[in-house]
Design a protein around this motif. Structure first.
Motif, mmCIF file in Angstrom:
data_model
loop_
_atom_site.group_PDB
_atom_site.id
_atom_site.type_symbol
_atom_site.label_atom_id
_atom_site.label_comp_id
_atom_site.label_asym_id
_atom_site.label_seq_id
_atom_site.Cartn_x
_atom_site.Cartn_y
_atom_site.Cartn_z
ATOM 1 N N UNK A 135 0.855 -1.176 0.000
ATOM 2 C CA UNK A 135 0.000 0.000 0.000
ATOM 3 C C UNK A 135 0.894 1.230 0.000
ATOM 4 N N UNK A 136 0.709 2.105 -0.988
ATOM 5 C CA UNK A 136 1.466 3.344 -0.988
ATOM 6 C C UNK A 136 0.808 4.300 -0.007
ATOM 7 N N UNK A 137 1.549 4.829 0.978
ATOM 8 C CA UNK A 137 0.943 5.747 1.958
ATOM 9 C C UNK A 137 0.304 6.975 1.326
ATOM 10 N N UNK A 138 0.672 7.287 0.056
ATOM 11 C CA UNK A 138 0.121 8.487 -0.562
ATOM 12 C C UNK A 138 -1.367 8.377 -0.890
ATOM 13 N N UNK A 139 -1.977 7.217 -0.659
ATOM 14 C CA UNK A 139 -3.439 7.143 -0.800
ATOM 15 C C UNK A 139 -4.129 7.979 0.273
ATOM 16 N N UNK A 140 -3.362 8.442 1.275
ATOM 17 C CA UNK A 140 -3.925 9.267 2.337
ATOM 18 C C UNK A 140 -3.588 10.749 2.130
ATOM 19 N N UNK A 141 -3.463 11.169 0.866
ATOM 20 C CA UNK A 141 -3.174 12.561 0.566
ATOM 21 C C UNK A 141 -4.405 13.448 0.698
ATOM 22 N N UNK A 142 -4.157 14.771 0.665
ATOM 23 C CA UNK A 142 -5.225 15.767 0.751
ATOM 24 C C UNK A 142 -4.985 16.842 -0.317
ATOM 25 N N UNK A 143 -5.991 17.691 -0.540
ATOM 26 C CA UNK A 143 -5.896 18.727 -1.561
ATOM 27 C C UNK A 143 -6.391 20.061 -1.034
ATOM 28 N N UNK A 144 -5.630 21.121 -1.345
ATOM 29 C CA UNK A 144 -6.000 22.497 -1.014
ATOM 30 C C UNK A 144 -6.473 23.210 -2.269
ATOM 31 N N UNK A 145 -7.587 23.930 -2.169
ATOM 32 C CA UNK A 145 -8.045 24.761 -3.279
ATOM 33 C C UNK A 145 -8.766 25.984 -2.726
ATOM 34 N N UNK A 172 1.015 13.660 1.388
ATOM 35 C CA UNK A 172 1.160 14.522 0.222
ATOM 36 C C UNK A 172 0.014 15.522 0.201
ATOM 37 N N UNK A 173 0.286 16.755 -0.301
ATOM 38 C CA UNK A 173 -0.725 17.813 -0.334
ATOM 39 C C UNK A 173 -0.727 18.464 -1.719
ATOM 40 N N UNK A 174 -1.846 18.359 -2.414
ATOM 41 C CA UNK A 174 -1.996 18.934 -3.754
ATOM 42 C C UNK A 174 -2.471 20.386 -3.659
ATOM 43 N N UNK A 175 -1.867 21.265 -4.484
ATOM 44 C CA UNK A 175 -2.173 22.698 -4.484
ATOM 45 C C UNK A 175 -1.636 23.297 -5.774
ATOM 46 N N UNK A 176 -2.173 24.377 -6.323
ATOM 47 C CA UNK A 176 -3.358 25.121 -5.878
ATOM 48 C C UNK A 176 -4.682 24.496 -6.285
ATOM 49 N N UNK A 177 -4.642 23.271 -6.701
ATOM 50 C CA UNK A 177 -5.803 22.408 -6.889
ATOM 51 C C UNK A 177 -5.905 21.935 -8.307
ATOM 52 N N UNK A 178 -6.992 21.725 -8.652
ATOM 53 C CA UNK A 178 -8.292 21.850 -9.086
ATOM 54 C C UNK A 178 -8.467 22.945 -10.144
ATOM 55 N N UNK A 179 -9.747 23.145 -10.366
ATOM 56 C CA UNK A 179 -10.164 24.105 -11.401
ATOM 57 C C UNK A 179 -9.571 25.481 -11.170
ATOM 58 N N UNK A 180 -9.321 25.845 -9.924
ATOM 59 C CA UNK A 180 -8.802 27.174 -9.597
ATOM 60 C C UNK A 180 -7.445 27.454 -10.232
ATOM 61 N N UNK A 225 -0.722 33.523 0.384
ATOM 62 C CA UNK A 225 -0.319 32.127 0.554
ATOM 63 C C UNK A 225 0.081 31.633 -0.829
ATOM 64 N N UNK A 226 1.344 31.927 -1.201
ATOM 65 C CA UNK A 226 1.855 31.579 -2.514
ATOM 66 C C UNK A 226 2.762 30.370 -2.473
ATOM 67 N N UNK A 227 3.588 30.220 -3.486
ATOM 68 C CA UNK A 227 4.419 29.022 -3.617
ATOM 69 C C UNK A 227 5.351 28.834 -2.422
#
Length: 541
Positions: free
Chosen positions: A52-62, A95-103, A133-135
């Motif tokens: 199991x790759x621990x990255x299945x427990x990632x989150x996303x900021x948008x 792991x944390x995904x940013x700036x997302x999504x459609x934004x 809250x930039x790079x």
């Protein structure tokens, strides 16, 4: 008696030192619906397992105008909410995904670095992007939280510079370039001399939909754009891990055939959908069982990826799937109609749906090598803020915490036999996103109890979710000889609509008790993780 058996794909991947190898059979989950009143959950084979790759427990900021970034992580001036930071640090987010999504399509990263930060009206979701809250702030915040930063770069067919290859290269150079490079020098000038070493970059987001900034793209058109960006980045930074936009139908084949040598992941998006009236989940079966449709689709797509990896010699470093966006979305009845909102509370039934999805990712590991729940804070989030320096955990926070700490290691096969729903039409389940027609007309027998199991250095852990909305379920666990039950952790309540609030922050929390036998009862929509060991152990948070 009808068996619901997912295909036994020859996909097991062993993860070691960042490498993956296809070399064994994939553990499977079997479900058999019977008229019995007790569900039997059996661990079928500890030797047949997959990492199991621990990255299945990632989150996303948008920044979606729902107080996720501004009003969540920081205020509009960039002042950090320290309570939120601490609570998220405690989760050990990988792991944390940013700036997302459609934004991303209305985000100009250059406005978020340096000393000049000016607010700008945000044209995708509304509200303001303050750029405080930039790079640099994102990467530094990730270091505080203890998570890996993952940057999503916009690419599109509108010929705008901030969607161009040049812009992609400059952004990667800013975070990873030597201080002697132009953008690495600018990072150094801004107070960060050493390269950040960001590993993960996604190129695009839902390009098949289009938005205010670019038109709908075909698979061929997106693959052409992706190839330009990916080849340029990989040539200069071959160690970068690149994610390409996945979808359904023939899209994935077109993208992998054209760009496969440069990709590490294809992204998929899945949203369970829930209709809420007076806090109650309407037609609950269609939402609580929705992860079944996700798993069936993932198995279908995994089969195609397996073929690609074998044909093109990618068995040692296969392209995998990242479920880059997922959660349970609420449409709340206002007395006249249902309307979508991100502000409705996370209740016990949301935790059950979350557990069902995490079980899916565990069972499809390691071909699902990353998954990012949206969001960490507010909106559909794990944490809810109160003012600028206060916050409390939602039901999903406790559920996530249990899985992140206990459900790691190697996934093993499980067999579930007990009461449930026969001939459930998978395509009728409430899922939005990258589901295709491969499951249209398919009927499946689904037990009320959903299960996943893992082995690790501490022993054996079995996760159990009661997908019945109104009936407690009796469970008997059967495990290999030599194991004995130690502890059970639960997220449970007598009310499926139970929720935490600013005034009652501990109504829902994780409970821990000794496990005296291999039998138990789960309340409706409750989740339990049972630990087994060969020696006396104590487990606590």
């Amino acid at each position: 008696m009808k068996h619901h058996i997912f295909n036994n794909l020859l996909l097991s991947i062993v993860l070691a030192n960042g490498m993956t190898t296809l070399n064994a059979q994939d553990p499977i989950c079997r479900q058999t619906v019977t008229g019995k009143t007790t569900t039997t959950v059996t661990i079928t084979d500890l030797e047949l397992s997959a990492a199991i790759d621990p990255m299945i427990y990632g989150l996303m900021l948008e920044d979606c105008n729902d107080s996720v970034v501004y009003g969540g992580i920081v205020d509009k001036d960039g002042t950090e909410n320290n309570t939120v930071t601490k609570m998220l640090k405690d989760l050990q987010i990988p792991v944390m995904r940013w700036p997302a999504g459609t934004a991303i399509y209305d985000y100009d990263w250059k406005k978020g670095v340096g000393s000049e930060r000016r607010p700008q009206k945000e044209l995708i979701w509304g509200g303001y992007e303050y750029y405080t809250f930039g790079t640099d702030e994102f990467v530094e915040w990730c270091r505080k939280v203890g998570t890996q930063p993952y940057i999503n770069i916009p690419i599109g067919n509108n010929n705008a510079f901030n969607h161009s290859v040049e812009n992609s290269m400059e952004w990667v150079e800013y975070v990873n370039g030597d201080p002697k490079t132009p953008w690495g020098a600018y990072r150094s000038h801004n107070g960060h001399e050493e390269p950040y070493g960001v590993s993960y970059f996604c190129l695009g987001n839902e390009n098949y939909l289009g938005n205010k900034f670019h038109k709908v793209e075909s698979a061929e058109e997106y693959a052409g754009l992706l190839l330009l960006h990916a080849t340029a980045i990989k040539k200069k930074w071959p160690e970068a891990k690149l994610l390409g936009v996945g979808h359904k139908g023939s899209w994935n084949k077109v993208v992998t055939d054209k760009c496969g040598p440069y990709l590490d992941f294809l992204t998929m998006h899945y949203y369970m959908t829930a209709r809420i009236k007076d806090r109650q989940l309407q037609e609950p079966q269609l939402t609580l069982f929705a992860p079944e449709l996700v798993e069936a689709n993932l198995r279908h797509f995994i089969g195609s990826l397996k073929e690609y990896n074998a044909v093109f010699g990618r068995n040692e470093t296969p392209i995998r799937l990242s479920i880059d966006e997922w959660n349970c979305r609420h449409s709340v009845f206002d007395g006249n109609k249902y309307h979508f909102t991100r502000k409705d509370a996370r209740r016990l039934y949301d935790a059950a749906i979350m557990a069902g999805m995490l079980n899916v990712f565990i069972r499809t590991s390691p071909y699902v090598g990353m998954a990012n729940y949206i969001f960490p804070v507010n909106s559909h989030g794990l944490v809810k803020t109160v003012g600028q320096q206060d916050a409390y955990p939602s039901a999903c926070y406790h559920l996530y915490q249990l899985y992140r700490k206990l459900m790691t290691g190697r996934t093993v096969g499980v067999e579930v036999v007990g009461p449930g729903v026969k001939d459930l039409e998978l395509s009728a389940l409430r899922v939005e996103g990258d589901t295709d027609d491969s499951q249209k007309g398919r009927l499946a027998d689904c037990c009320f109890i959903d299960a996943a199991a893992v082995t690790n250095s501490d022993g054996l852990a079995v996760a159990l979710v009661n997908r019945s909305y109104d009936k407690a379920q009796k469970i008997k666990l059967t495990v290999p000889a030599g194991y004995r039950p130690l502890t059970v952790f639960k997220v449970s309540a007598t009310d499926v609509c139970a929720e935490n609030s600013a005034d009652n922050r501990t109504l829902l929390k994780s409970g821990q008790t000794d496990m005296k036998s291999q039998s138990m009862t789960l309340h409706p929509c409750a989740t339990a993780i049972v630990l087994f060991g060969k020696k006396q152990n104590s487990h606590s948070f």
